[in-house]
Design a protein around this motif. Structure first.
Motif, short mmCIF file in Angstrom:
data_model
loop_
_atom_site.label_atom_id
_atom_site.label_comp_id
_atom_site.label_asym_id
_atom_site.label_seq_id
_atom_site.Cartn_x
_atom_site.Cartn_y
_atom_site.Cartn_z
N PHE A 32 8.55 -11.26 6.84
CA PHE A 32 7.24 -11.16 6.19
C PHE A 32 6.31 -10.33 7.08
N ASP A 33 5.57 -9.43 6.44
CA ASP A 33 4.59 -8.62 7.17
C ASP A 33 3.28 -9.39 7.31
N ALA A 34 2.73 -9.40 8.52
CA ALA A 34 1.46 -10.08 8.78
C ALA A 34 0.31 -9.15 8.41
N VAL A 35 0.08 -9.01 7.11
CA VAL A 35 -1.00 -8.17 6.59
C VAL A 35 -1.76 -8.99 5.55
N ASP A 36 -3.04 -8.65 5.37
CA ASP A 36 -3.81 -9.30 4.31
C ASP A 36 -3.86 -8.40 3.08
N THR A 37 -4.54 -8.85 2.05
CA THR A 37 -4.55 -8.09 0.80
C THR A 37 -5.22 -6.73 0.97
N ALA A 38 -6.34 -6.68 1.69
CA ALA A 38 -7.05 -5.42 1.88
C ALA A 38 -6.18 -4.42 2.63
N GLN A 39 -5.49 -4.87 3.67
CA GLN A 39 -4.61 -3.97 4.43
C GLN A 39 -3.46 -3.48 3.56
N THR A 40 -2.94 -4.36 2.72
CA THR A 40 -1.84 -3.97 1.83
C THR A 40 -2.30 -2.90 0.85
N VAL A 41 -3.46 -3.09 0.26
CA VAL A 41 -3.98 -2.12 -0.71
C VAL A 41 -4.19 -0.77 -0.04
N GLN A 42 -4.77 -0.76 1.15
CA GLN A 42 -4.99 0.50 1.85
C GLN A 42 -3.68 1.19 2.20
N LEU A 43 -2.69 0.41 2.63
CA LEU A 43 -1.38 0.99 2.95
C LEU A 43 -0.75 1.61 1.71
N LEU A 44 -0.80 0.90 0.59
CA LEU A 44 -0.19 1.41 -0.64
C LEU A 44 -0.91 2.65 -1.15
N LEU A 45 -2.23 2.66 -1.06
CA LEU A 45 -2.99 3.83 -1.48
C LEU A 45 -2.64 5.04 -0.62
N ALA A 46 -2.47 4.81 0.68
CA ALA A 46 -2.10 5.92 1.57
C ALA A 46 -0.72 6.45 1.22
N ARG A 47 0.22 5.54 0.95
CA ARG A 47 1.57 5.97 0.58
C ARG A 47 1.55 6.75 -0.74
N ALA A 48 0.80 6.24 -1.71
CA ALA A 48 0.72 6.93 -3.00
C ALA A 48 0.08 8.30 -2.83
N GLY A 49 -0.98 8.37 -2.02
CA GLY A 49 -1.67 9.65 -1.81
C GLY A 49 -0.78 10.69 -1.17
N ASN A 50 0.14 10.23 -0.30
CA ASN A 50 1.06 11.16 0.38
C ASN A 50 2.36 11.37 -0.39
N GLY A 51 2.49 10.66 -1.52
CA GLY A 51 3.75 10.73 -2.26
C GLY A 51 4.90 10.12 -1.48
N GLU A 52 4.59 9.15 -0.61
CA GLU A 52 5.58 8.54 0.26
C GLU A 52 6.09 7.24 -0.36
N ARG A 53 7.39 7.05 -0.34
CA ARG A 53 8.02 5.90 -0.96
C ARG A 53 7.65 4.59 -0.28
N VAL A 110 -2.86 -7.89 -5.50
CA VAL A 110 -2.72 -6.51 -5.02
C VAL A 110 -2.85 -5.54 -6.19
N PHE A 111 -2.16 -5.86 -7.30
CA PHE A 111 -2.24 -4.99 -8.48
C PHE A 111 -3.67 -4.89 -8.99
N GLU A 112 -4.36 -6.02 -9.10
CA GLU A 112 -5.72 -6.01 -9.62
C GLU A 112 -6.66 -5.23 -8.71
N GLN A 113 -6.45 -5.30 -7.40
CA GLN A 113 -7.31 -4.53 -6.50
C GLN A 113 -7.00 -3.04 -6.55
#
Length: 396
Positions: A32-53, A110-113
């Motif tokens: 399990f990754d020790a991240v909160d919801t805000a960190q998860t959302v930011q990580l996913l947005l960064a991945r999506a922005g870079n087209g990174e899987r 995460v989806f709703e945010q």
């Protein structure tokens, strides 16, 4: 454990890179990754922005219980790029172990945010769910005028994994240009479908978020945040979907068993591992056939930099890896989490991993944390992906 029949990496595929810098911890057999919801959302947005899987999993108590009996399901979490603690029982167990996983990161939240934020508009594809519900979710999402837009919806119905993975289906998803693929086939089926098609899919963000499709469509209402925060979402879900009571009853009984056989004694072993004072020892060698990593002394959260670097070096090329744990070696949940990432990496590339533990103390720690499947000579399965002919039924 030798991984000899895990999914093979395709010769022309991009090199598999595993991030051993992740703040990952083992909780009774899963990382399990020790991240909160805000960190998860930011990580996913960064991945999506870079087209990174980013294939992210959302293990809850049901995942944890099922993974103890299903190695393929268990291994799908280890092969994920991110593993979120989606369930208060998981958080409670982590707290008992003294781990910095202190808040639930629900996949639906995460989806709703991601849906609510406007800095990075996202396109989503809904795949799965009961007949017609994915399209209902698409219509509802596009009607609200937000920054997230649905660009495709498809319910594959009943059938084999191959039936749900035809070139036409995969091309339909890829042609949509979606940034996020939401899969809703039931946890085991969804994880298997994702792994079977991961190399062919071009969507940056992929996850099984089964309930999200129902929540967006409005066919099932989501529990109020206060209910979920108290760990009582299961009562709400039973109210909405009465047939779920059997699953929650089974999981509750299994949780009590885990507490007595693993979690409580494991918490004591974890505290002893973190209190151990022996200086950590690390040696690397490569005989041309195996890369061998030898560990001795006490390995815990605050001294893992050298281990992270060594694992990054050893996995830079495809090779067989042997890990030797010396008689005085102790591993806490953070060190075990890195071994689970190594297992996942070797599984993804189809290369062997052998773990041998000399000392009884470290073997006991691994047994209490339900990761003794890693040990040489112990059974537990290699965690193959589902067969293309496996019959997968869309759940209720």
């Amino acid at each position: 454990m030798i991984l000899n029949n895990a999914p093979q990496a395709q010769p022309d595929s991009a090199p598999v890179v595993t991030d051993f810098m992740r703040p990952v911890y083992c909780v009774l057999g899963l990382p399990f990754d020790a991240v909160d919801t805000a960190q998860t959302v930011q990580l996913l947005l960064a991945r999506a922005g870079n087209g990174e899987r980013c294939f992210f999993s959302t293990p809850n108590l049901n995942f944890m219980i099922a993974s103890l009996q299903d190695p393929a399901f268990r291994d799908s979490v280890m092969r994920s790029d991110l593993s979120l603690a989606d369930g208060m029982p998981v958080v409670w167990l982590a707290r008992l172990l003294g781990l910095p996983i202190t808040t639930r990161v629900a996949g639906s939240t995460v989806f709703e945010q991601l849906r609510a934020q406007r800095a990075t508009p996202l396109k989503v594809f809904f795949f799965g769910g009961p007949d017609g519900v994915a399209q209902q979710a698409s219509d509802a999402l596009n009607a609200d005028g937000g920054s997230m837009r649905c660009v495709g919806a498809y319910s594959p119905g009943f059938g084999t994994l191959a039936d749900m993975s035809t070139p036409a289906i995969i091309e339909r998803i890829n042609a949509s240009g979606a940034d996020l693929l939401v899969v809703a086939l039931g946890a085991k089926r969804g994880q298997a479908w994702i792994e079977h098609n991961l190399d062919a899919l071009r969507t940056p963000l992929i996850s099984h978020l089964g309930a999200v499709v129902n929540f967006v469509a409005g066919t099932v209402s989501r529990a109020p945040s206060g209910v979920g925060g108290l760990g009582l979402e299961w009562l709400w879900r039973i109210k909405e979907e009465p047939a779920l009571w059997r699953r929650y009853w089974h999981d509750g009984v299994a949780l009590l068993r885990l507490l007595t056989t693993s979690a409580l004694p494991g918490a004591l072993a974890e505290r002893r591992a973190r209190a151990a004072k022996a200086p950590p020892v690390l040696h690397e060698r490569d005989d041309g056939h195996y890369a061998t990593l030898t560990l001795g002394g006490a390995w815990h959260d605050t001294v893992l930099a050298d281990l992270r670097a060594a694992l990054t070096r050893m996995t830079a090329q495809r090779r067989q890896i042997r890990v030797e744990l010396l008689d005085d070696c102790t591993l806490d949940s953070a060190a075990l989490g890195l071994l689970l990432l190594l297992y996942g990496h070797q599984s993804k590339i189809g290369a062997a991993l052998t773990v041998h533990a000399q000392g009884s103390a470290v073997r006991r720690i691994m047994r209490l944390q339900n990761v003794d499947f890693l040990l040489e000579g112990l059974t537990g399965g290699s965690g193959t992906a589902a067969s293309p002919d496996a019959k997968l039924a869309t759940p209720r």
